[in-house]
Design an enzyme around this catalytic site. Structure first.
Site, short mmCIF file in Angstrom:
data_model
loop_
_atom_site.label_atom_id
_atom_site.label_comp_id
_atom_site.label_asym_id
_atom_site.label_seq_id
_atom_site.Cartn_x
_atom_site.Cartn_y
_atom_site.Cartn_z
N ASN A 9 85.02 18.00 -11.15
CA ASN A 9 86.27 16.82 -10.77
C ASN A 9 86.91 16.00 -12.04
O ASN A 9 86.03 15.51 -12.61
CB ASN A 9 85.34 15.70 -10.02
CG ASN A 9 86.11 14.48 -9.92
OD1 ASN A 9 87.22 14.57 -9.79
ND2 ASN A 9 85.38 13.29 -9.47
N TRP A 10 87.99 16.36 -12.10
CA TRP A 10 88.55 15.95 -13.58
C TRP A 10 89.26 14.59 -13.23
O TRP A 10 89.49 14.00 -14.13
CB TRP A 10 90.14 16.95 -13.66
CG TRP A 10 89.79 18.44 -13.95
CD1 TRP A 10 88.50 19.09 -13.96
CD2 TRP A 10 90.51 19.45 -14.52
NE1 TRP A 10 88.60 20.42 -14.20
CE2 TRP A 10 89.78 20.58 -14.89
CE3 TRP A 10 91.83 19.36 -14.70
CZ2 TRP A 10 90.52 21.65 -15.31
CZ3 TRP A 10 92.56 20.56 -15.15
CH2 TRP A 10 91.81 21.79 -15.58
N LYS A 11 88.99 13.92 -12.11
CA LYS A 11 89.54 12.55 -12.07
C LYS A 11 90.73 12.48 -12.72
O LYS A 11 91.71 13.35 -12.59
CB LYS A 11 88.44 11.47 -12.57
CG LYS A 11 87.01 11.91 -12.20
CD LYS A 11 86.03 10.87 -12.73
CE LYS A 11 84.79 11.30 -12.66
NZ LYS A 11 83.84 10.47 -12.49
N HIS A 96 84.63 9.95 -2.79
CA HIS A 96 84.04 9.64 -3.92
C HIS A 96 83.76 8.34 -4.16
O HIS A 96 84.42 7.34 -3.92
CB HIS A 96 84.83 10.27 -5.17
CG HIS A 96 84.43 10.36 -6.56
ND1 HIS A 96 84.11 9.26 -7.15
CD2 HIS A 96 83.76 11.39 -7.16
CE1 HIS A 96 83.42 9.60 -8.20
NE2 HIS A 96 83.24 11.01 -8.35
N GLU A 98 84.18 6.35 -6.41
CA GLU A 98 85.15 5.80 -7.21
C GLU A 98 86.45 5.37 -6.10
O GLU A 98 87.07 4.39 -6.35
CB GLU A 98 86.12 6.56 -8.37
CG GLU A 98 84.83 6.47 -9.51
CD GLU A 98 84.94 7.43 -10.49
OE1 GLU A 98 85.84 8.55 -10.39
OE2 GLU A 98 83.96 7.98 -11.20
N GLU A 168 75.70 12.01 -4.83
CA GLU A 168 75.99 11.18 -6.15
C GLU A 168 75.61 9.79 -6.17
O GLU A 168 76.37 8.91 -5.88
CB GLU A 168 77.48 11.43 -6.30
CG GLU A 168 78.11 12.62 -6.31
CD GLU A 168 79.34 12.94 -7.20
OE1 GLU A 168 79.52 13.74 -8.03
OE2 GLU A 168 80.36 12.08 -7.00
N GLY A 174 79.08 8.91 -14.34
CA GLY A 174 79.81 8.66 -15.72
C GLY A 174 79.06 7.60 -16.54
O GLY A 174 79.53 6.70 -17.32
N SER A 214 76.33 12.73 -13.93
CA SER A 214 76.04 12.90 -15.27
C SER A 214 75.38 14.40 -15.62
O SER A 214 74.38 14.39 -16.32
CB SER A 214 75.23 11.78 -15.93
OG SER A 214 75.85 10.75 -16.02
N GLY A 235 81.72 15.69 -13.39
CA GLY A 235 82.79 14.90 -13.81
C GLY A 235 83.15 15.10 -15.33
O GLY A 235 83.78 16.05 -15.68
N GLY A 236 82.71 14.20 -16.19
CA GLY A 236 83.03 14.40 -17.82
C GLY A 236 82.76 15.71 -18.36
O GLY A 236 83.62 16.12 -18.97
C1 PEP Z 1 81.89 12.58 -10.53
O1 PEP Z 1 82.69 11.98 -10.98
O2 PEP Z 1 81.74 13.11 -9.48
C2 PEP Z 1 80.49 12.72 -11.63
C3 PEP Z 1 79.53 13.42 -11.09
O3 PEP Z 1 80.78 12.30 -12.67
P1 PEP Z 1 79.96 12.51 -14.18
O4 PEP Z 1 79.64 13.83 -14.04
O5 PEP Z 1 81.05 12.23 -15.38
O6 PEP Z 1 78.94 11.27 -13.92
#
Ligand code: PEP
Length: 253
Positions: A9-11, A96, A98, A168, A174, A214, A235-236
């Site tokens: 997920n590049w957000k 998600h 967010e 999640e 994040g 994470s 994500g990151g």
């Molecule tokens: C996400 O946004 O779905 C996610 C899991 O982010 P991160 O891996 O950065 O925690």
């Protein structure tokens, strides 16, 4: 049998040149390496057409990060499932945390979006997860139960098999904080059991349940080794080819 999946997920990250460069790196990686899981990416929607062009025939799933529950009309700023379909996008992340936090997305919205995707033959990646406060108050199982029931349990058994669920925990997204492999397994087994109670064990066994929060090259392998964890929503660590490819390799390594 259910699929193993690593999805990035590049957000809201990367300008066009950066996004294109990362796609080219992933293309190169995919051409030169056999992977033991399906690989999906969800870039910002403005880059989806480019992603479809770059990954033509390369078996990388291309996903949106959200979509409208409506088919068309006066919904400024929104993207419909038909638009995704018309450029060959494979599906979309839905609900998600967010989107829930900043845009008031609820599980009722998620339910309509999931259904719209399935009706169009696309794949929903439906996200659920509890907040830190809910976990501290020992409400996490109840929260996940409610979220899953509202968002998914109007679907038929055939439909729910096509949904990818991403558990999640909000406190792990994040933040650098990860659920332990045991915490992930516990919740994934709980979700699979909810589906089994509603639809039967055979159907529940077909549903891929990803962990997100994470995930990094250092922790992916152990989390993915748990029996009810079928991969990750990343994500990151999906923003750097070194990290993302290591996570892909961690799968079944
Ligand atoms: C996400 O946004 O779905 C996610 C899991 O982010 P991160 O891996 O950065 O925690």
């Amino acid at each position: 049998m259910r699929k193993n999946i690593v999805a990035g997920n590049w957000k809201m990250n990367k300008n066009f040149a950066e996004a294109e460069a990362l796609m080219m790196q992933l293309l190169e990686y995919k051409k030169n390496n056999a992977t033991h899981c399906e690989v999906y990416i969800a870039p910002p929607s403005i880059y989806l057409t480019t992603a479809k062009q770059i990954f033509a025939n390369q078996e990388i799933g291309i996903f949106g990060q959200d979509m409208s529950e409506h088919n068309s009309g006066a919904y400024t700023g929104e993207i419909s499932v038909g638009m995704y379909q018309s450029i060959g996008v494979d599906g979309s992340i839905i609900a998600h945390s967010e989107r829930r936090l900043y845009h008031g997305e609820t599980d009722s919205h998620a339910n309509r979006k999931v259904k719209a995707l399935l009706d169009a033959g696309l794949t929903p990646i439906y996200c659920n997860g509890e907040t830190l406060e809910q976990r501290k108050n020992n409400q996490h199982f109840e929260v996940i139960k409610n979220q899953t029931q509202v968002a998914l349990f109007t679907l038929s058994a055939e439909e729910i098999k096509k949904v990818v669920i991403a558990y999640e925990p909000v406190w792990a997204i994040g933040t650098g904080e990860t659920a332990t492999p045991e915490q992930a397994q516990e919740m994934h087994a709980f979700i699979r059991n909810l589906i089994a109670e509603q639809y039967g064990q055979e159907t529940a066994n077909e549903v891929s349940i990803l962990y997100g929060g994470s995930v990094k090259p250092e922790n992916a392998k152990e989390i993915f080794s748990k029996p009810d964890v079928d991969g990750g929503l990343i994500g990151g660590a999906a923003l750097k080819i070194e990290d993302f490819s290591k996570i892909i390799e961690d799968f079944n390594a």
